[in-house]
Design an enzyme around this catalytic site. Sequence first.
Site, short mmCIF file in Angstrom:
data_model
loop_
_atom_site.label_atom_id
_atom_site.label_comp_id
_atom_site.label_asym_id
_atom_site.label_seq_id
_atom_site.Cartn_x
_atom_site.Cartn_y
_atom_site.Cartn_z
N GLU A 177 16.35 101.11 4.43
CA GLU A 177 15.15 102.12 3.46
C GLU A 177 16.21 103.43 4.21
O GLU A 177 15.11 104.52 3.28
CB GLU A 177 13.78 101.73 4.40
CG GLU A 177 14.10 101.43 5.85
CD GLU A 177 14.71 100.32 6.33
OE1 GLU A 177 15.57 99.61 5.88
OE2 GLU A 177 13.77 99.74 7.46
N CYS A 282 31.86 98.14 7.88
CA CYS A 282 31.80 96.64 8.50
C CYS A 282 33.49 96.80 8.75
O CYS A 282 33.86 95.67 9.63
CB CYS A 282 31.19 95.68 8.35
SG CYS A 282 31.78 95.31 6.46
#
Length: 498
Positions: A177, A282
Site C-alpha cells: 500500500e 533484501c
Amino acid sequence: MAAELGHFINGERVGGTSGRLFDIFNPSTGEVQRQVTLASAAEVEKAVDAAQKAFPAWAAINPQRRARVIFKFKELVEKDMDNLARMLSEEHGKVLPDARGDVQRGLEVVEFACGIPHLQKGEYTDAAGPGIDVYSMRQPLGVVAGITPFNFPAMIPMWMFSVAIACGNTFINKPSEKDPSVPLRLAELMMEAGAPEGVLNVVNGDKEAVDAILADPRVKAISFVGSSKIAHYIYATGTANGKRVQAFGGAKNHMIVLPDADMENAVNNLIGSAFGSAGERCMATPVAVPVGEETADTLVAMLKPKVEALRIGPSLSEDSDLGPLVTAAHREQVRAYIDLAVEEGQELVVDGRDFSLQGYENGFFMGGTLLDRARPGHKSYDEEIFGPVLQVARAKNFEEAVALPSNHQYGNGVAIFTRNGAAAREFAQKVNVGMVGVNVPIPVPVAYHTFGGWKRSGYGDINQHGPEGVRFWTKVKTVTQRWPEDVQGPEFVIPTMG
Ligand code: NAD
C-alpha cells in the site's frame, strides 16, 4: 490532494468502495502526494470473479500466442521506462537510476517468460512398456495471487505475474500500500499488450485484502515477498487452506572479507551494497565480516571516510548515491536499532541518525551509519534493520566467518571476497544460506536461474523465477497410454516393467 488510487479489475481501473484510505508519501519531501483505497473482502471477491472467468479461455490459448502478449508487454514497459522509474522513485524514495534498475530486473524475468512454449513443454517416453507410451504436461493452476513488498514495486510483481500468466494462469497482485502506482500501471500495460480482461488484476489493500485472498478457495497458489513474520503467516494460513505457497521473508546478509582480498574492491562493493537504495533491499549487505583483527582494522578505517562521504539527496536527483527511507515511521525504527546497537556495546564509527538535507528538512532522510563489533546475541545484529546501516562483525578465523551467516536466523544471501579460489569454493559449499556471491556483493541470480533464501528468509520448497518459477505456477499431469489392437483380459497383478 491529487488523485485517489483504486484497483485494476477485469481490464479497467475502478474506484474503491470500502471508504478506507491510506496515505502515500513522497519520501523526499515528506508530503502526502496521494491516497490509495484499501480493499474490502467484497472487492477482492470481484477481482477473483474476474480472474476465474478469464481463466479457461486464457489457459486454452496456445503458449506461443501467450508468449506474444508477454513479448509485447516487454516492449511497452521499455517504452514507458522513464515514466515508470519516475513514479517508482517518487513513491519509494530510491534514486532514479536505481528505480530504472528495479524495472529492468523485472523485465529480465519478462524476457525469460517469453520462452514459455519451450519452458512449459512436458516429457515423453516412447515404448515405456509393450505398446505403452508415457507423457507429462505442465498445466496452469487457475487463479493465482502475488502479495508484494514496498521495496521493489516493479521487479517483484513482474517476477511473479510474467511467469504465472505465461503459464496460462490468471493473476491477482496485492501490492504494498506504500507504493502502488507502478503495479497499477503495469496492469494497464499488460492489457494494452493484448491480455484479455481479468488475466491480470491489481487489488490494493492491507491485511483485510490479504486475508480475503487467503480464504478464497478459488485462489490456488500464492507467492509472497515481504517481512518474515508476515511470510510465515501467509505460508501457514495459505497451506492450511490447501493452497500452494512460496513465501520469502527478511534478510541479514553478510559479506566475508578474507585477509587476502583486494581491500579497495571489497570496500567499494560493501559501500554500494550496504547503502544503495538506503539499505532497503533484501539482498543488501548490512553486515561485514572481516577475518582477523588486522583485516578488520583496515576495513573499518577504509570504510569510515566513504560512509561519511555518501551523497544523499532527493530521489529524483540523478547523482545521489541514496535517497530517503520509505516512511517517517520506518526511519524511527532504523534509528531505534542504532540506539540499541550502542546500548549493546557496539562502536558507533559513523552516526547517521541526525542527518538532515537542506531544503528537504521534512523528507525521511538518514545519513549512513557504521557500527563496529556487532555480535550474535545483540538484538540489533540478530534482527533485520533495513536501513542505511552497516555493522561489522569481526571473525577470528575462516571457520567463524562461515559460522556467523550459517547460524543466523536469516539465510537469504551471503558473499565472500577473496583471491583464494579454494577458500571461496569451500565457503560456497559449507555456508547455510540460499544465494552465495564470490566477489559479487548482491548475488541476485539472473532471471533464468532461480531466486530464494533459506531459513526464515524463505518458506516453501520452490523458488522464484527461472525453471523453478515454471514449476511453481504449474502442476504436472502424467498420461500413460496404449492403443491395443486385441481385446485384453483382466490383470490382477500390478503392472511392472520387469
Ligand atoms: P511487509 O511484510 O510489511 O509487507 C509485505 C506485504 O504484506 C504487503 O503487500 C503488505 O500489505 C502485506 N502485509 C503487511 N502486513 C500484513 C498483515 N499483518 N497481514 C497480511 N498482510 C500484510 O514487508 P515490506 O515492509 O513491504 O517489505 C520489506 C520486507 O520485505 C523486508 O523484511 C525485506 O527483507 C523483505 N523482502 C524480502 C525479499 C526476498 O526475496 N526475500 C525481497 C524483498 C523484500
